[in-house]
Design an enzyme around this catalytic site. Structure first.
Site, PDB file in Angstrom:
ATOM      1  CG  HIS A  62      -1.723  -1.157   1.501  1.00  0.00           C
ATOM      2  ND1 HIS A  62      -2.861  -1.465   0.776  1.00  0.00           N
ATOM      3  CD2 HIS A  62      -1.615  -2.137   2.423  1.00  0.00           C
ATOM      4  CE1 HIS A  62      -3.406  -2.570   1.237  1.00  0.00           C
ATOM      5  NE2 HIS A  62      -2.686  -3.012   2.234  1.00  0.00           N
TER       6      HIS A  62
HETATM    7  O1  RIB Z   1      -5.248  -0.053   4.682  1.00  0.00           O
HETATM    8  C1  RIB Z   1      -3.852  -0.036   4.476  1.00  0.00           C
HETATM    9  C2  RIB Z   1      -3.212   1.023   5.311  1.00  0.00           C
HETATM   10  O2  RIB Z   1      -3.440   0.742   6.679  1.00  0.00           O
HETATM   11  C3  RIB Z   1      -1.677   1.062   5.157  1.00  0.00           C
HETATM   12  O3  RIB Z   1      -1.218   2.374   5.383  1.00  0.00           O
HETATM   13  C4  RIB Z   1      -1.214   0.150   6.255  1.00  0.00           C
HETATM   14  O4  RIB Z   1       0.097   0.477   6.709  1.00  0.00           O
HETATM   15  C5  RIB Z   1      -2.209   0.481   7.328  1.00  0.00           C
HETATM   16  O5  RIB Z   1      -1.769   1.674   7.977  1.00  0.00           O
END
Ligand code: RIB
Ligand code: CA
Length: 313
Positions: free
Chosen positions: A243
């Site tokens: 992500h």
């Molecule tokens: O949903 C994904 C996000 O939530 C990313 O930033 C992961 O690190 C968590 O913080």
């Protein structure tokens, strides 16, 4: 072209860790002014520790790391140890950090930096709940117009939720903070699950990290190996979605991504859909566009960039 001045606001988190490494490995593209930590994946004392673990892994103990808020603006903290493990960086065994935290509070650092640097030169990269950013905007509304761009990981439209059926984790944890940021008027670029779920660390991509034969390559392989369990179980996906590095990759090579400028509003009232990013992707309302909402990524290009940059550390 001179590197973009950025502040990463983060809750490490294995994917946060890779985003921080990508920034540190790319001095020609980004100048990392500082890292501000917030409670999210794990409590603040761990996110503030983990950010320093990552900086020392990259042999950059000179990086300035600040601790921020330890809970959302109004709600109780929701964490994600079930995804990231008890430490927040489960996977490789890495030494406790020697480098110290900065004395200043993260929000003071964000406000002071935006007031000090020339207007329109600092980019904020929140890859966590938006609590610190919202507090900074509440405390110092004058800085909003000085922000060059907010490039954040959060939200979802076609992918819907990962922590509830309706909401992505970063927005779900602090919907009120997200509402403040999305209504602020600052230029926003959003990396939602719609994109990050296409940036999967498949077997060959994980092996390419491991094949670097370096402590960083090994750590990235072991982090993603640990981190992928949640998504494999839930989505049956082939590998962990990386992500947070999508935000830094956007700054390095925006041609890797595509999306559209749309209106995005945040659900803060309904217990059922709290934290949902209500994205007007099809333009069915007359609500003004307030965000560049990404929808696709060249995953092979993203991983080629990431692997090449990890090899530098
Ligand atoms: O949903 C994904 C996000 O939530 C990313 O930033 C992961 O690190 C968590 O913080
Ligand atoms: Ca994160």
């Amino acid at each position: 072209m001179s590197p973009r001045k950025i502040i990463i606001d983060t809750d490490p988190g294995q994917d946060d860790a890779v985003a921080i490494l990508l920034a540190l490995a790319s001095p020609e593209d980004v100048e990392l002014l500082g890292i501000t930590c917030v409670a999210g994946n794990v409590p603040l004392h761990l996110t503030a520790k983990n950010a320093r673990v990552v900086c020392e892994l990259a042999n950059r103990p000179d990086t300035r790391v600040f601790a921020g808020h330890d809970r959302p603006i109004t709600r109780a903290l929701v964490t994600a140890e079930h995804v990231h493990g008890k430490t927040g960086l489960d996977g490789p065994a890495l030494p406790d950090p020697k480098m110290r935290l900065q004395d200043a509070h993260a929000v003071d650092f964000i406000v002071d930096t935006l007031r000090r640097e020339p207007s329109g030169t600092v980019t904020l990269c929140p890859i966590a709940p938006l609590t610190n950013i919202a507090h900074a905007f509440n405390r110092a509304p004058d800085i909003v117009g000085r922000v060059r761009e907010i490039v954040l990981m959060g939200g979802a439209y076609f992918e819907v939720g990962n922590i509830t059926p309706a909401a992505e984790f970063n927005i779900h944890v602090d919907p009120e903070a997200a509402d403040i940021v999305f209504r602020s008027g600052a230029p926003i670029t959003v990396m939602p699950l719609d994109v990050t779920h296409k940036a999967l660390v498949t077997g060959p991509r994980l092996e390419a990290f491991r094949a670097l034969g370096t402590p960083v390559g090994r750590a990235v392989a072991e982090w993603t190996d640990h981190f992928e369990r949640f998504d494999k179980e839930k989505y049956g996906s082939e590998g962990a979605p990386l992500h947070d590095p999508c935000t830094i990759a956007w700054l390095i090579d925006p041609t890797l991504f595509s999306g559209r400028r749309i209106n995005v509003e945040i659900e803060t009232l309904s217990p059922l859909t709290r934290g949902m990013t209500v994205a007007d992707w099809w333009g069915v309302t007359d609500r003004p566009a307030n965000a560049m909402f990404m929808g696709d990524v060249d995953a092979d290009g993203f991983f080629a960039l990431l692997t090449e940059r990890m090899a530098r550390l």
